[in-house]
Design an enzyme around this catalytic site. Structure first.
Site, mmCIF file in Angstrom:
data_model
loop_
_atom_site.group_PDB
_atom_site.id
_atom_site.type_symbol
_atom_site.label_atom_id
_atom_site.label_comp_id
_atom_site.label_asym_id
_atom_site.label_seq_id
_atom_site.Cartn_x
_atom_site.Cartn_y
_atom_site.Cartn_z
ATOM 1 N N ASP A 55 -6.628 3.989 3.088
ATOM 2 C CA ASP A 55 -5.219 3.660 3.264
ATOM 3 C C ASP A 55 -4.433 3.868 1.965
ATOM 4 O O ASP A 55 -4.884 3.466 0.883
ATOM 5 C CB ASP A 55 -5.112 2.193 3.707
ATOM 6 C CG ASP A 55 -3.689 1.706 3.815
ATOM 7 O OD1 ASP A 55 -2.983 2.192 4.715
ATOM 8 O OD2 ASP A 55 -3.282 0.857 2.996
ATOM 9 N N GLU A 107 -4.807 8.698 3.580
ATOM 10 C CA GLU A 107 -3.361 8.586 3.768
ATOM 11 C C GLU A 107 -2.775 8.640 2.368
ATOM 12 O O GLU A 107 -3.200 7.885 1.492
ATOM 13 C CB GLU A 107 -2.990 7.276 4.444
ATOM 14 C CG GLU A 107 -1.477 7.133 4.628
ATOM 15 C CD GLU A 107 -1.049 5.713 4.955
ATOM 16 O OE1 GLU A 107 -0.031 5.557 5.633
ATOM 17 O OE2 GLU A 107 -1.717 4.770 4.512
#
Length: 593
Positions: free
Chosen positions: A259, A292
């Protein structure tokens, strides 16, 4: 004899034998640490070099324990594998050999076969609930499920990004062995399982690290969540490398999605991680790392990361479909078709250009990278849940245009991702939800409402009060999918469309993906593009998409066998123009070139 897997971590509780466990804690801010086992007197732990404390205690699986780091503070293990009483409760020793794997020889699937389905485990009924859905997803054409973060969170309702114990699978979803059973069943059905991991911050409730390991953080580097994690320190680097290997080796996940890696200050650690993983994973096993990354750092994709969530692709498509131009959509509002064409031809739309929203350069050149380095999607947890009211795209876009867009997303050579419920066009919202204490819950609620003050629709305080309270149980309940909706006629037809597209992808696109390269893409109308790729077997794939209000002329280079077309009723499929709300996908054999 049971088949099991184990990874020897540097920190936490490790069974030495059936009756003894080794406990290790990095607590450089403490002069002394004691182990507290439920029902027994505290046991001082021996100080070791570098701020480590260690002891071996006569106990086995099922033992609950804490670390006494101050006279007034006993904390759970930061490397706890199970928190049956939530983030503030004691940790529990587990035996990784207790689960008997049914498919121990599973070695994964090659990346080019990937079709991802993103899942929030809590909304699907826990680990057992997800396991029950797997046969349906495999039949749909999904080849990988991606679980949103599972690290233990405060309470039982949370997206997962407030996790504070990165090794402990969320206890409200079930026992860790139930998570293993979910993964095992997926492997038996030919499905990969990926896990979203959060290495850039800890949640606001239940993180005690600063009390006994202050050097874990660096206050000189602020992030949106507080002081940055200090990846310059060996103990910190090892903590997260061990975490990645723990999920991959002991739980047999097939990959990880990292993330928001732009918030990890030490890029060198990100470069190091794939090599460390390759050194431990069994030869011949497919393990995939996804990032990401708001920075569009193409260098990471050359350094061992398989792919990046391509927000540029989503944002361009979203603006074309909805016309929205507030917040980060402002980066794409001037020329969304041009941005989409660049995405199809080169991967990222922003490759070093200055963002009109932040006024800072963003991205790096990506044209040399194969299409499969980019994950394309129309919806995911962020793009739905970060909306004030959690609306899904089929409430915002014209259905005809949306059907056409799926032809591009599911048949182009980039790797497709769908969010739970998207396959049947669910109209249920996916809202931001938490289960914090009342005091923290009020702070989160008010902060979220302030975030939307700059949006025209929520400019007034009265309108902002319509934004659901994340901490209210009703907000979580409203986000749960409805089986009755899935089975209703219009939604069943939508799911049949997605199934047919995925069957077509596996038959015609996936076998040709290895070695595929973009030839180029062009804008052919105000909201229309045409992209073309040389596939690995020499064929040419062409996709023309028109999301605008007027017909556009198809390029002469778009020829060959028609694989798929979405056209308005009564339109001539052989016509040289592409009507509004339509897509055409063609495959030209090499000898036709």
């Amino acid at each position: 004899m049971s088949t099991h897997f184990r990874y020897n971590r540097h920190a936490g509780a490790t069974l030495v034998d059936g009756g003894h466990t080794r406990f290790r804690l990095w607590a450089p801010s403490c002069a002394g640490v004691a182990l507290e086992v439920a029902g027994h007197a505290p046991v001082p732990m021996a100080a070791r070099k570098g701020g480590w404390f260690e002891c071996v205690y006569p106990c086995g699986a099922g033992t609950q324990y804490r670390y006494r780091v101050r006279p007034d503070l006993a904390v759970p293990d930061p490397a706890s594998c199970y928190q049956p009483q939530d983030v503030h409760g004691p940790s529990e020793v587990l035996d990784p050999a207790e689960y008997d794997w049914q498919y121990p020889r599973w070695s994964g699937r090659p990346w080019h076969e990937t079709v991802i389905y993103e899942v929030h485990v809590g909304l699907m009924g826990g680990y057992g609930g997800v396991a029950r859905e797997l046969p349906r997803l495999a039949a749909l054409g999904v080849t990988a499920i991606e679980l949103m973060p599972l690290s233990e969170i405060p309470g039982g309702r949370n997206w997962g990004y407030d996790g504070v114990l990165p090794y402990a699978p969320e206890s409200s979803h079930g026992h860790p062995d139930e998570l293993k059973a979910l993964i095992d069943r997926a492997h038996g059905l030919g499905l990969m399982v990926f896990l979203d991991v959060v290495y850039n911050h800890f949640g606001p409730d239940g993180n005690y690290l600063a009390a006994y390991a202050a050097p874990f953080f660096r206050p000189d580097q602020p992030t949106p969540w507080g002081a940055a994690i200090d990846f310059r320190r060996d103990a910190v680097r090892t903590f997260f490398v061990d975490n990645a290997l723990y999920w991959l080796m002991e739980f047999r996940f097939d990959g990880l999605r990292l993330d928001a890696v732009q918030a990890i200050t030490e890029r060198a650690w990100l470069i190091e991680l794939p090599a460390r993983i390759r050194a431990h994973v069994e030869p011949g096993r497919h393990v995939h790392l996804i990032v990401e990354n708001e920075n569009n750092d193409a260098g990471l994709l050359r350094a061992g990361y398989r792919a990046q969530w391509n927000d540029d692709a989503h944002n361009a498509l979203h603006v074309l479909l909805t016309g929205e131009d507030e917040s980060y959509y402002g980066n794409f509002s001037d020329d969304p078709a041009g941005a989409l064409a660049r995405v199809l031809a080169e991967g990222f739309a922003f490759q070093g250009e200055v963002s009109p929203v932040t006024h800072r350069p963003r991205g790096s050149p990506s044209a040399d990278l194969a299409p499969e380095h980019f994950i394309i999607f129309l919806q995911n947890h962020d793009q739905i849940g970060n909306r004030a009211l959690g609306e899904r795209l089929n409430l915002l876009a014209d259905p005809q245009a949306l059907r056409a867009a799926y032809g591009l997303v599911l048949l182009c050579p980039q790797i497709p991702l769908m969010f739970m419920g998207e396959e049947w066009g669910s109209r249920q919202p996916f809202l931001f939800f938490t289960s914090h204490t009342p005091e923290l819950g009020h702070i989160v609620r008010d902060g979220r409402r302030r975030e939307f003050a700059g949006f025209s629709h929520f400019a007034s305080e009265e309108k902002r009060h319509l934004i659901p309270d994340p901490n209210a149980p009703e907000t979580f309940a409203a986000s749960q999918l409805r089986v009755a909706e899935r089975e209703a006629a219009p939604h069943a037809l939508w799911m049949a469309m997605i199934h047919d597209l995925l069957v077509l992808r596996h038959a015609e696109i996936v076998p040709r993906l290895p070695g595929a390269r973009a030839i180029g893409a062009q804008v052919i109308g105000a909201k229309a593009v045409c992209g073309q790729w040389r596939m690995g077997d020499g064929t040419r794939l062409g996709i023309a998409l028109n999301l605008g209000p007027s017909p556009v002329t198809l390029p002469d280079t778009l020829r060959g066998r028609c694989l798929h077309a979405v056209l308005p009723q009564g339109a001539d499929p052989s016509c040289a123009t592409l009507p509004p709300g339509s897509v055409v996908v063609c495959l030209a054999e090499a000898e036709d070139e």
